[in-house]
Scaffold this motif. Structure first.
Motif, PDB file in Angstrom:
ATOM      1  N   LEU A  50      -1.280  15.191   0.562  1.00  0.00           N
ATOM      2  CA  LEU A  50      -1.274  14.195   0.570  1.00  0.00           C
ATOM      3  C   LEU A  50      -0.100  13.027  -0.531  1.00  0.00           C
ATOM      4  O   LEU A  50       0.963  13.143  -0.296  1.00  0.00           O
ATOM      5  CB  LEU A  50      -2.621  12.881   0.144  1.00  0.00           C
TER       6      LEU A  50
ATOM      7  N   VAL B   2       2.859  15.092   2.191  1.00  0.00           N
ATOM      8  CA  VAL B   2       3.125  13.548   2.883  1.00  0.00           C
ATOM      9  C   VAL B   2       3.794  12.370   2.275  1.00  0.00           C
ATOM     10  O   VAL B   2       4.725  11.571   2.247  1.00  0.00           O
ATOM     11  CB  VAL B   2       1.523  12.973   2.876  1.00  0.00           C
ATOM     12  N   GLY B   3       4.026  12.757   0.357  1.00  0.00           N
ATOM     13  CA  GLY B   3       5.398  11.641   0.120  1.00  0.00           C
ATOM     14  C   GLY B   3       4.328  10.355  -0.210  1.00  0.00           C
ATOM     15  O   GLY B   3       4.940   9.747  -0.792  1.00  0.00           O
ATOM     16  N   LEU B   4       2.716  10.094   0.191  1.00  0.00           N
ATOM     17  CA  LEU B   4       2.140   8.928  -0.518  1.00  0.00           C
ATOM     18  C   LEU B   4       1.743   9.137  -2.496  1.00  0.00           C
ATOM     19  O   LEU B   4       2.237  10.049  -3.358  1.00  0.00           O
ATOM     20  CB  LEU B   4       0.595   9.291  -0.502  1.00  0.00           C
ATOM     21  N   MET B   5       2.025   7.632  -2.673  1.00  0.00           N
ATOM     22  CA  MET B   5       1.520   7.120  -4.275  1.00  0.00           C
ATOM     23  C   MET B   5       0.685   7.675  -4.039  1.00  0.00           C
ATOM     24  O   MET B   5      -0.426   7.737  -3.439  1.00  0.00           O
ATOM     25  CB  MET B   5       2.235   5.618  -4.539  1.00  0.00           C
ATOM     26  N   PRO B   6       0.427   8.247  -5.547  1.00  0.00           N
ATOM     27  CA  PRO B   6      -0.828   9.416  -6.437  1.00  0.00           C
ATOM     28  C   PRO B   6      -1.603   7.908  -6.554  1.00  0.00           C
ATOM     29  O   PRO B   6      -3.276   8.783  -5.849  1.00  0.00           O
ATOM     30  CB  PRO B   6      -0.507   9.226  -7.790  1.00  0.00           C
ATOM     31  N   PHE B   7      -1.683   6.685  -6.549  1.00  0.00           N
ATOM     32  CA  PHE B   7      -2.528   5.562  -6.677  1.00  0.00           C
ATOM     33  C   PHE B   7      -3.137   5.710  -5.216  1.00  0.00           C
ATOM     34  O   PHE B   7      -4.736   4.883  -4.753  1.00  0.00           O
ATOM     35  CB  PHE B   7      -2.063   4.299  -7.198  1.00  0.00           C
ATOM     36  N   ILE B   8      -2.710   5.393  -4.893  1.00  0.00           N
ATOM     37  CA  ILE B   8      -2.883   5.134  -2.791  1.00  0.00           C
ATOM     38  C   ILE B   8      -3.616   6.005  -2.431  1.00  0.00           C
ATOM     39  O   ILE B   8      -4.489   6.106  -1.559  1.00  0.00           O
ATOM     40  CB  ILE B   8      -1.830   4.638  -2.392  1.00  0.00           C
ATOM     41  N   ALA B   9      -2.786   7.500  -2.935  1.00  0.00           N
ATOM     42  CA  ALA B   9      -3.577   8.694  -2.284  1.00  0.00           C
ATOM     43  C   ALA B   9      -5.000   8.560  -2.780  1.00  0.00           C
ATOM     44  O   ALA B   9      -5.947   9.011  -1.486  1.00  0.00           O
ATOM     45  CB  ALA B   9      -2.583   9.759  -2.644  1.00  0.00           C
TER      46      ALA B   9
END
Lengths: 351, 348
Positions: free
Chosen positions: B134, B138-145
């Motif tokens: 992720l 996918v390039g999500l921020m670690p916090f959100i993922a």
């Protein structure tokens, strides 16, 4: 030569492309699905329940979203809210003959003091906002528990709690309008006023903002105080509805941690990326999250499906967001990462 | 002229005595704080709570070490991720899922205990891999993922803890002598799993400071772009770290489950940010590139010693919670003043 678009069409396309419109469309579709499969559940009672939840999240968003845009975060809004509400309840017990609006200034002064304490740690001492406000939240929550020995304090002032139990058309609570007005005002403040633009400048690049003659620290301090006061307003609203104050009042009001719900709503509404989302986006995000859960429960899904889909909705919608932003940036010929890519957690970006 | 430059360089980089060097690390003031805390409770506890409440003895120390096992595993996993500039808040979800796998596997599905342990670790590794995908693909921020992952893991735990009548069991009790023996085994007074956890800290600490891989983490956390230009495959390292973090979270959940002889999808929810808090207190910074495991361990020790001290002193538990939060804020603030003093000394 391309035709000049009419003003109306340009405006329309802005609305159609906006985050809020997309979220509202999804919400409407979900409600139509519920209407088809279980028409009986779209009743007065359920709507009242949803509005009561949304009212709290919407108010807390007014505190959290500007902070997120300004590069901070406040985990303690919920704890401050219950502490302020508890103080209000205790004052009501102590001065039963004083009309309750006269006690509000004391409560708000208390909330401002708590906000200043938050600002002291996060702005003056430059601690990581997430951890420092979590510490504050732990201290205040434990102090509330200590004060009441983990028991709720009932509110007996009828003129106060009738405020939280007055409904328009038997559906929309009175305080919901207060929330709508607050969101509208904050949204206008953020998008149209000088202060709002300055705040966003501070959030996206504090160094540049400082060089441009702004004072990011002062702005952040104001926003921390604002978040605390807004938390107190949410706490009073919840107290007026459930007629109780003190430890566990948020759980009783149906929202275990309003700061966390506001954070999720803000992320869905795009508030985290600073340049794109506005407050109404966060509000529509909150509405959509609630509607997803509501739809699933009405369609008879198991409890675990709700939790799974809440996570999935968050991941998918934010991934799509980032993908769209990347495509737009490529089209516009802008190089570099999409805004927010370097964020480790709210208020902290990668070195 | 070249001599002059060399002189200057020598003056700038003159050898510092190792002891002085150790005193300048972030962990040193924390160590003093820990010592002061132990001294305080050794005197305060018997005075406040009667002569039977002795704080300064080995029994209490081993009890603290035993209590540290679960948060220790959590801290170890997330500390490495933090150093590399990421964050993982799905640890609690993984831990709860692992506890459910142990409990449901041995009681409801009748699987052998060793198979359940392996399954829990494999599932945790899979979660870590998905986290890595992720974030890196996918390039999500670690916090959100990882936050989304945590929400989804809650429902995985619920699915696994559904019994044959279709009800979700909040706490699955099980009886497995082998698992209980692993969880509570002691050499004399020494808790074995506690020692295992401490040993892991030492091994990972050595890897982090002495090996090339360890230095890679610091470079990644300090400057991701520079790390990429230096030819480091940041994505590969990130996958390894997230898998490692999830596996350690699974250890934490399994340890907790073995000791309580139960598993549930809401287990360890109170430990959501314990690992991150301890790591930050120990000098690892958000955004990465700084701090070490020694500091994180001492941060953890401080948090738990304080809690144990107040328990033995017999303080009102709510007041103890207030004090615990206040200690966290005080330690963080102390760090700020320490940094400012250091900056003044260097003359920056």
């Amino acid at each position: 030569m391309p035709m000049q678009q009419s003003r109306f069409r340009r405006r329309l396309s802005v609305v159609l492309n906006s985050k809020s419109f997309q979220l509202a469309t999804i919400t409407a579709l979900l409600l139509i699905v519920v209407g088809i499969f279980s028409p009986g559940s779209l009743n007065q009672f359920n709507f009242r329940l949803q509005f009561n939840f949304l009212m709290l999240t919407g108010v807390v968003v007014c505190g959290i979203a500007p902070l997120l845009m300004g590069g901070g975060f406040d985990f303690a809004a919920g704890a401050f809210g219950s502490a302020s509400a508890l103080l209000f309840g205790q004052l009501l017990v102590m001065f039963p003959y004083v009309p309750w609006p006269a006690l509000l200034p004391i409560v708000f002064i208390f909330a401002v003091a708590l906000g200043l304490l938050n600002a002291l740690f996060c702005v003056k001492f430059n601690l990581v906002a997430f951890i420092a406000t979590m510490g504050m939240s732990a201290v205040v929550n434990a102090a509330v528990n200590w004060n009441r020995n983990a028991m709720l304090l009932p509110v007996t002032n009828s003129s106060f709690y009738s405020l939280g139990n007055t409904f328009f058309f038997n559906v929309i609570p009175l305080n919901f309008f207060v929330m709508v007005v607050m969101v509208a005002l904050y949204s206008l403040m953020l998008s149209k006023s000088k202060f709002g633009r300055n705040l966003m400048a501070c959030g996206s690049n504090a160094q540049a903002a400082r060089l441009a003659g702004l004072n990011p620290n002062r702005m952040k301090t104001i926003m921390y105080i604002n978040s605390s006061v807004v938390g107190a307003i949410a706490g009073l609203m919840a107290a007026a509805r459930i007629r109780n104050v003190g430890p566990g009042m948020w759980a009783m009001a149906g929202d275990g941690d309003p700061a966390m719900s506001a954070l999720v709503a803000g992320m869905l509404g795009g508030a985290m990326f600073g340049n794109q989302g506005f407050l109404h986006g966060a509000l529509f995000g909150a509405i959509m999250v609630r509607t997803v859960a509501f739809t699933l429960i009405q369609l008879g899904a198991d409890v675990w499906v709700t939790s799974l889909l809440n996570g999935a909705v968050m991941l998918v919608s934010i991934s799509l967001d980032m993908a769209i932003m990347r495509i737009r940036m490529r089209r516009a010929g802008v190089k570099g990462n999409a805004p927010g890519t370097n964020m480790v957690m709210p208020g902290v970006s990668r070195n | 002229m070249s001599d002059k430059i060399l002189d200057g360089a020598e003056q700038q980089f003159k050898r510092v005595h190792p002891l002085k060097k150790a005193m300048r690390t972030k962990a040193f003031p924390l160590l003093i704080l820990l010592a002061a805390m132990v001294a305080f409770f050794s005197i305060f506890a018997p005075l406040y709570n009667g002569p039977h409440a002795q704080f300064f003895n080995m029994t209490v120390f081993w009890r603290i070490l035993q209590d540290l096992t679960v948060p220790g595993f959590l801290t170890l996993g997330v500390a490495l991720v933090l150093i590399s500039g990421g964050i993982d808040i799905s640890q609690v979800g993984v831990a709860a899922m692992s506890s459910v796998v142990l409990a449901a596997g041995t009681s409801m599905w009748g699987w052998p205990w060793w198979f359940c342990i392996i399954l829990a670790i494999v599932m945790a590794a899979a979660v870590g891999l998905i986290n890595g995908l992720l974030i890196n693909k996918v390039g999500l921020m670690p916090f959100i993922a990882t936050m989304g992952m945590n929400l989804m893991l809650g429902s995985v735990g619920m699915i696994l803890s559904t019994n044959e009548r279709g009800n979700i069991v909040a706490q699955i009790q099980y009886h497995s002598p082998e698992l209980l023996a692993i969880g509570t085994h002691r050499f004399g007074e020494v808790p074995t799993l506690g020692i295992f956890m401490a040993l892991m800290f030492v091994i990972y600490g050595i890897v982090l400071t002495k090996s090339k891989f360890g230095r890679t983490l610091y470079l990644m956390g300090g400057n991701r772009a520079a790390a990429n230009l230096a030819g480091i495959n940041a994505r590969k390292v990130s996958y390894i770290l997230f898998i490692n973090c999830s596996v350690f979270a699974s250890f934490a959940g399994m340890t907790f489950s073995m000791r309580t002889r139960a598993g549930g999808h809401g287990f360890l929810a109170a430990e959501q940010f314990t690992g991150i808090t301890a790591a930050i207190m120990g000098g690892i910074s958000f955004g990465g590139g700084a701090g070490g495991l020694g500091g994180a361990f001492i941060g953890l020790m401080i948090l738990r010693t304080f809690g144990m001290g107040m328990l033995i002193s017999g303080l009102n538990p709510f007041l103890a919670h207030v004090m615990r939060g206040a200690l966290l804020l005080a330690a963080l603030t102390f760090d700020y003043f320490n940094l400012r003093m250091q900056a003044k000394r260097v003359g920056a």
